[in-house]
Scaffold this active site. Sequence first.
Site, PDB file in Angstrom:
ATOM      1  N   ASP A 224       0.827  -1.203   0.000  1.00 45.98           N
ATOM      2  CA  ASP A 224       0.000   0.000   0.000  1.00 45.98           C
ATOM      3  C   ASP A 224       0.865   1.258   0.000  1.00 45.98           C
ATOM      4  O   ASP A 224       1.871   1.335   0.695  1.00 45.98           O
ATOM      5  CB  ASP A 224      -0.876  -0.016   1.265  1.00 45.98           C
ATOM      6  CG  ASP A 224      -1.880   1.110   1.272  1.00 45.98           C
ATOM      7  OD1 ASP A 224      -2.798   1.083   0.440  1.00 45.98           O
ATOM      8  OD2 ASP A 224      -1.736   2.034   2.110  1.00 45.98           O
ATOM      9  N   GLU A 279       1.624  -0.432  -5.006  1.00 40.62           N
ATOM     10  CA  GLU A 279       0.634   0.596  -5.311  1.00 40.62           C
ATOM     11  C   GLU A 279       1.411   1.897  -5.435  1.00 40.62           C
ATOM     12  O   GLU A 279       1.768   2.522  -4.448  1.00 40.62           O
ATOM     13  CB  GLU A 279      -0.425   0.717  -4.207  1.00 40.62           C
ATOM     14  CG  GLU A 279      -1.572   1.610  -4.655  1.00 40.62           C
ATOM     15  CD  GLU A 279      -2.230   2.423  -3.554  1.00 40.62           C
ATOM     16  OE1 GLU A 279      -3.295   3.001  -3.807  1.00 40.62           O
ATOM     17  OE2 GLU A 279      -1.688   2.517  -2.445  1.00 40.62           O
TER      18      GLU A 279
END
Length: 555
Positions: A224, A279
């Site tokens: 993330d 990401e």
Amino acid sequence: MTTLDSHSVESSTGTSPSKSRWWQGAAIYQVYVRSFADGNGDGTGDLTGARKKLRYLADLGIEAIWFNPWYPSPMADAGYDIADYRDIDPVFGTLAQAEALIGEAHELGIKVIVDVVPNHCSDAHPWFQAALAARPGSPQRDLFWFRPGRGENGELPPNDWNSIFGGPAWTRITERDGTPGEWYLHLFAPEQPDFNWDNPRVREEFEDILRFWLDRGVDGIRIDSAALLVKDSSLTDLGGQPDALARHPFVDLDGVHEIYRAWRRLTDSYAGDRILIGEVWLPDRERFTRYLRPDELHTAFNFDFLGCPWQADRVRSVIDATLADHAPVGAPPTWVLSNHDVVRHVTRYGRIDTSFSMNDRRLGEPSDLTLGTRRARAVVLVTMALPGAVYIYQGEELGLWEVEDLPAELLQDPIWVRSGYTDRGRDGCRVPIPWDGDEPPFGFSPPGVATWLPQPHSWKGLSVDSQAGDPGSMLELYRKALHIRSRETSLRTRELRWLPSAEDVVTFKRGNDFVCVANLSSNPVELPPHRELIVSSLPLENGRLPVDASAWLRS
Ligand code: TEU
């Protein structure tokens, strides 16, 4: 006419089909656990529900599942605020259930990817609680970014950084003696304090967390906010920056790459084909591909494609740029149309302006959902014919649209509050999946149970049950395309060749004889010469490809 040359991309670094690894061409399905399937009947999705639906995913034809965070969390940001990285939140189930789920997925030939959030944790994480209890300057506080405030009495934040969710990126704490104290950094919500990655304990801890999940058999880690981890420790103001891209103090600092090199060494030390997926939202493509160098991440999400409008020249150029950027690093491109952070693409494609930017979701803008659905059908065949891996966000195979009229009092995304109630946030793409039945909760939960977000009655015709077996449905189009894709060896190579076509038509060839054609013009068009029509997103009209339709051909 576009010519062959102007859009010709061929990569000599192509991997032959025999040598390809699962992640280089996989179709990866994103399960947003709280909205996928509710196994215990409390209105929220969970692991028991997900386990019951594994067979559905295997039949759909996907090769891997990415699960959004499932760890213990106060859920200030739907689980992206993690209090314990080595367990499962009781709302979702238990660690034993997660282990069983991983095993069951593997039995069905499905790989499992977990979501790790290294930029920040929850304010309920024991490390942050210990930091609050400790003194300024203590080792506990050094695991985060605590700083005294500015102004006469420290009443102003240490710098001018803003949270990505709106409002300042700093929150002031009250010290143990009851006095107003230091401030801590949170690039997202105040409940998500940022880790200090300059501290070696943070690095050790995350390598241990990766091992924890790799030891449990997971095949991949989705990282993330991967470009945000390292901060310029002078914590310089952003305001004086002449150019937002030049030497940003917390986006894409060079030091971040060392972290991923260490992680790569770690995943490489495991048997099997374990991967790291970043990401990485970066406007600069050269900077983006640095994350994909051979000793760093295996792949990263391609958000340029997601933001691209439904326009032939733009579609061609984003594909060209993606392939050209990935070729030198040897990493496979990825293709993403929707995820849990963006407006669902049926809704985006039904708007007059079909482009998308994370900075402005443009919720409430009129959308023709019939048109959006038609284009969503067309883009599936384009996406699944491209070289690389493809991500499918749960519900896109059903043609779900963004739910834009959720009652304000039910909105959960912190963006709603942090934006001063001006941005309704991301809840509209997170509404529970309709499985069967004629009314909410559509088999997601037992009849009569209120789901954590309400489903629209208009989803009646979109449930899995109502689409299954209907050859004209979105579900059957996905199923068909996925099954063809997995068998088609031409689609497992790295080359793509543009074929001459009218300006608003996108036509490319894969391998010797596989052709994809998409009509983005305003008139039906003739198909290029072919021996066989493999599949089309809509029935042909007098042998011609309708507007906003696509087809796969054998040439
Ligand atoms: O997102 C990172 C991120 O910066 C954006 O996707 C963000 O959600 C968007 O800019 C808000 O407008 C990841 C997760 O995908 C997202 O769900 C989390 O909220 C975020 O990190 C924080 O962990």
